[in-house]
Design an enzyme around this catalytic site. Structure first.
Site, PDB file in Angstrom:
ATOM      1  N   GLU A  22      10.287   3.653   4.761  1.00 16.10           N
ATOM      2  CA  GLU A  22       9.372   4.062   3.693  1.00 16.10           C
ATOM      3  C   GLU A  22       9.744   5.448   3.174  1.00 16.10           C
ATOM      4  OE1 GLU A  22       7.206   3.881   1.548  1.00 16.10           O
ATOM      5  OE2 GLU A  22       5.835   2.188   1.848  1.00 16.10           O
ATOM      6  N   ARG A  79      -3.652   6.571   9.425  1.00 18.62           N
ATOM      7  CA  ARG A  79      -2.409   7.337   9.418  1.00 18.62           C
ATOM      8  C   ARG A  79      -2.071   7.684   7.979  1.00 18.62           C
ATOM      9  NH1 ARG A  79       1.748   4.217   7.480  1.00 18.62           N
ATOM     10  NH2 ARG A  79       1.701   1.957   7.830  1.00 18.62           N
ATOM     11  N   ASN A 113       0.581   7.741   4.754  1.00 20.54           N
ATOM     12  CA  ASN A 113       1.450   6.633   4.361  1.00 20.54           C
ATOM     13  C   ASN A 113       2.462   6.934   3.270  1.00 20.54           C
ATOM     14  OD1 ASN A 113       2.161   3.806   4.615  1.00 20.54           O
ATOM     15  ND2 ASN A 113       1.223   3.504   2.603  1.00 20.54           N
ATOM     16  N   GLU A 139      -4.646  -2.061   8.922  1.00 22.90           N
ATOM     17  CA  GLU A 139      -4.560  -2.728   7.616  1.00 22.90           C
ATOM     18  C   GLU A 139      -5.744  -3.656   7.369  1.00 22.90           C
ATOM     19  OE1 GLU A 139      -0.706  -4.534   7.207  1.00 22.90           O
ATOM     20  OE2 GLU A 139       0.367  -2.705   7.723  1.00 22.90           O
ATOM     21  N   ASN A 196      -0.930   3.267  -1.480  1.00 20.54           N
ATOM     22  CA  ASN A 196       0.491   3.527  -1.698  1.00 20.54           C
ATOM     23  C   ASN A 196       0.624   4.382  -2.934  1.00 20.54           C
ATOM     24  OD1 ASN A 196       2.826   2.564   0.018  1.00 20.54           O
ATOM     25  ND2 ASN A 196       1.464   0.793   0.145  1.00 20.54           N
ATOM     26  N   ASP A 203       3.692  -2.184  -3.297  1.00 20.23           N
ATOM     27  CA  ASP A 203       3.895  -1.128  -2.312  1.00 20.23           C
ATOM     28  C   ASP A 203       4.130   0.181  -3.064  1.00 20.23           C
ATOM     29  OD1 ASP A 203       4.735   0.308   0.112  1.00 20.23           O
ATOM     30  OD2 ASP A 203       5.002  -1.665   1.009  1.00 20.23           O
TER      31      ASP A 203
END
Length: 296
Positions: free
Chosen positions: A21, A104, A106, A125, A152, A201
């Site tokens: 990522e 967390r 991201n 999630e 995202n 995403d």
């Protein structure tokens, strides 16, 4: 503004990572930096060298973004920290959600003023506990969006006045205006992607103001016009594309991070490059990166 991709995506670093990522081109290094969230790794890829480098992080890590004074801000599960690539050390800055241990960090970006914008999410999630924050000059994390399960982005338009962020499970890309106080106003739906097409995403924006969206379980990256019209789809040989970044000296080389944490053993046989770093080229460049100047 269509058909800008000029080559097919190819794997350039065979990492086989569970969840790559946060790719970002850092001009001062002439290199791409990105993370593997689930393997707790920071990676550096120099296209001109055969010696990529990796560092261990002290937990799940969603992004690293460069600071003007040197080093990086890292988005850890425990909060923001300064990362020094010279010795691999992490120095805590602030924990934005001490009351949400299941969350967390991201994804993130830096606006033209040098301000860090970043998102949190439910690591399971499931619960709508994630939001988009802006890091203030006093290292206070300012929440700027409604809660969703998986955030995202964010990503910014070329003039820095429009911010895009994603509700991944909801399949919605939002556009917001950034006001003079650094708050998000006039939130509206920019694009909606049905789950059967893949889950939106990470977003990125090119020099024409077009928004590129990686599709998790969608085998592709999509390019949308500033008005939200789908212009182009770039197909990949792997199903989960998490985010792209524009790099190289002319910002016309696109790097894409991918994932394999969703793949079964059988699926991995048909996707041997899932979790690798990919590259392709385009004829419309990306935007130059901005260094973090505020809050650190």
């Amino acid at each position: 503004m269509t058909n800008v991709a000029t080559s097919e995506p190819v794997s350039v670093w065979q990492l086989g990572g569970p969840l790559l990522e946060g790719p970002v081109w850092v001009a001062r290094d002439a290199a791409l930096w990105f993370v593997d969230i689930k393997s707790h790794k920071i990676h550096r890829f120099d296209p001109q060298s055969d010696s990529p480098r990796s560092w261990d992080a002290p937990g799940q890590i969603g992004f690293v973004l460069p600071i003007e004074a040197g080093g990086f801000v890292a988005g850890l599960q425990s909060g923001l920290a300064k990362f020094d690539e010279r010795d691999g050390s992490f120095l805590p800055i602030v924990a934005p959600e001490p009351d949400l241990p299941g969350n967390r960090l991201n994804d993130a970006t830096v606006d033209p003023q040098g301000r860090l914008w970043f998102g949190s999410m439910d690591d399971a999630e499931a619960d709508a506990t994630g939001t988009i924050y802006r890091l203030g000059a006093d290292s206070v994390c300012v929440p700027t969006s409604p809660r969703v399960s998986i955030t995202n982005g964010p990503a910014l338009s070329p003039d820095g006045r429009t911010l895009y962020h994603v509700d991944t499970l909801g399949g919605i890309v939002y556009a917001c205006d950034v006001d003079e106080a650094g708050m998000l106003v006039n939130r509206r739906e920019f694009a909606r992607i049905p789950n059967e097409d893949g889950y939106p995403d990470g977003p990125a924006v090119d020099a024409e103001g077009c928004v590129w969206i990686g599709l998790y379980k969608g085998w592709s990256v999509r390019r949308y016009s500033p008005a939200g019209e789908l212009l182009e789809t770039v197909r990949f040989p792997v199903s989960a594309i998490t985010k792209i970044a524009f790099g190289g000296p002319d910002l016309k080389t696109v790097f894409a991070t991918t994932a394999n944490k969703h793949c079964s053993v059988i699926e991995l046989e048909s996707e041997p490059h899932a979790g690798d770093l990919f590259r392709f080229t385009v004829d419309v460049p990306g935007l130059p990166g901005t260094l973090i100047r505020e809050g650190v």
